[in-house]
Scaffold this active site. Sequence first.
Site, PDB file in Angstrom:
ATOM      1  N   THR A 174       0.900  -1.167   0.000  1.00 38.91           N
ATOM      2  CA  THR A 174       0.000   0.000   0.000  1.00 38.91           C
ATOM      3  C   THR A 174       0.924   1.198   0.000  1.00 38.91           C
ATOM      4  O   THR A 174       2.097   1.070   0.334  1.00 38.91           O
ATOM      5  CB  THR A 174      -0.870   0.007   1.282  1.00 38.91           C
ATOM      6  OG1 THR A 174      -1.959  -0.892   1.116  1.00 38.91           O
ATOM      7  CG2 THR A 174      -1.460   1.359   1.616  1.00 38.91           C
ATOM      8  N   ARG A 202     -13.887  -6.919  -2.350  1.00 35.34           N
ATOM      9  CA  ARG A 202     -13.315  -6.793  -1.000  1.00 35.34           C
ATOM     10  C   ARG A 202     -12.794  -5.363  -0.788  1.00 35.34           C
ATOM     11  O   ARG A 202     -12.099  -4.812  -1.624  1.00 35.34           O
ATOM     12  CB  ARG A 202     -12.180  -7.796  -0.829  1.00 35.34           C
ATOM     13  CG  ARG A 202     -11.461  -7.728   0.529  1.00 35.34           C
ATOM     14  CD  ARG A 202     -10.193  -6.916   0.446  1.00 35.34           C
ATOM     15  NE  ARG A 202      -9.368  -7.010   1.668  1.00 35.34           N
ATOM     16  CZ  ARG A 202      -8.274  -6.279   1.872  1.00 35.34           C
ATOM     17  NH1 ARG A 202      -7.861  -5.436   0.950  1.00 35.34           N
ATOM     18  NH2 ARG A 202      -7.596  -6.405   2.982  1.00 35.34           N
ATOM     19  N   ASP A 205      -8.622  -1.784   4.642  1.00 32.27           N
ATOM     20  CA  ASP A 205      -8.646  -0.756   5.697  1.00 32.27           C
ATOM     21  C   ASP A 205      -8.331   0.642   5.165  1.00 32.27           C
ATOM     22  O   ASP A 205      -8.717   1.639   5.775  1.00 32.27           O
ATOM     23  CB  ASP A 205      -7.611  -1.103   6.775  1.00 32.27           C
ATOM     24  CG  ASP A 205      -6.203  -1.193   6.186  1.00 32.27           C
ATOM     25  OD1 ASP A 205      -6.027  -1.877   5.155  1.00 32.27           O
ATOM     26  OD2 ASP A 205      -5.278  -0.579   6.745  1.00 32.27           O
TER      27      ASP A 205
END
Length: 307
Positions: A174, A202, A205
């Site tokens: 990320t 999906r 976070d």
Amino acid sequence: MTYSLAIHGGAGTILKSSMTPEKEASYHAGLAKALEAGETILKAGGSAMDAVVAAVCALEDDPQFNAGRGSVFTAEGKQEMDAAVMDGKDRSAGTVAGIFGPRNPVKAARAVMENTSHVTLIGPNALQVAKDAGLEFETSDYFFTQQRWDSLQETLEMRARGEQSTDPARRHGTVGAVALDEHGNLAAATSTGGMTAKAAGRVGDSPIIGAGTYADNDTCAVSGTGHGEVFIRWTAASDIAARMRYAGQSLEEAADVVVMKNLAENDGSGGVVAVDAKGNISMPFNCEGMYRGSVKKGEEPFTAIYR
Ligand code: ASP
């Protein structure tokens, strides 16, 4: 007044054993470029929000990192990107999830924050908001990288054999940035392709405010990277802020408990970059490495991968 900027390019995506000197140098160069993009803005008295978006755009444009160009693939062989921004000045926030098209998903998140009355958009309307904001779009040729495609095949083959990856961090990555500007404002931005072979639809976070992204001038700005489901269940980013706000913990103490204990003890491999209102920076991670970098006013930029 001072400024601070910290960035990450994902945690645990490459084991030290499989790193070469060339690859390592190339990651450092990518991180340095992103720091420079953000610092140029802070140095000129610009906002923390502009700085974190500029730093994240540089990382999204770099195919070495799992965000924008170079995003990982879902189990169905598609790319679905999540991104978020949060402004610590008034806690305004914008996030997008599961999108494909905008060259810089972080700019789409910012368009949601600035041009709609909502925090999170998904589906065709998230793309419409990005189009209306005049953002650049790219096709699958631009976003595709052979390395991510090969990782997907490997992961699917392992799954078919009933094997689990020995390194839970291997499959993800990320990018993110946090900053304090000279006006005393904090901001955070995070962008990701998510986890390799994730199910279609999906959401991780990163675009969940309080889980992978958070900013509030009273406490801190946080951007996380790691096993998203655990970051969501432990409300990782907002727990760091809450520890500062209610328990009087320092940024470093709060970030350490959350990353090295709460996440680490619960299969939450990963780390965060965080900055507080005084410009202190904390970058704990509980796995083998985290691509990261930071710079403060008057100091030399710093980049690192391993401990
Ligand atoms: N946190 C990201 C997600 O779960 C992945 C990562 O940072 O490695 O989508």
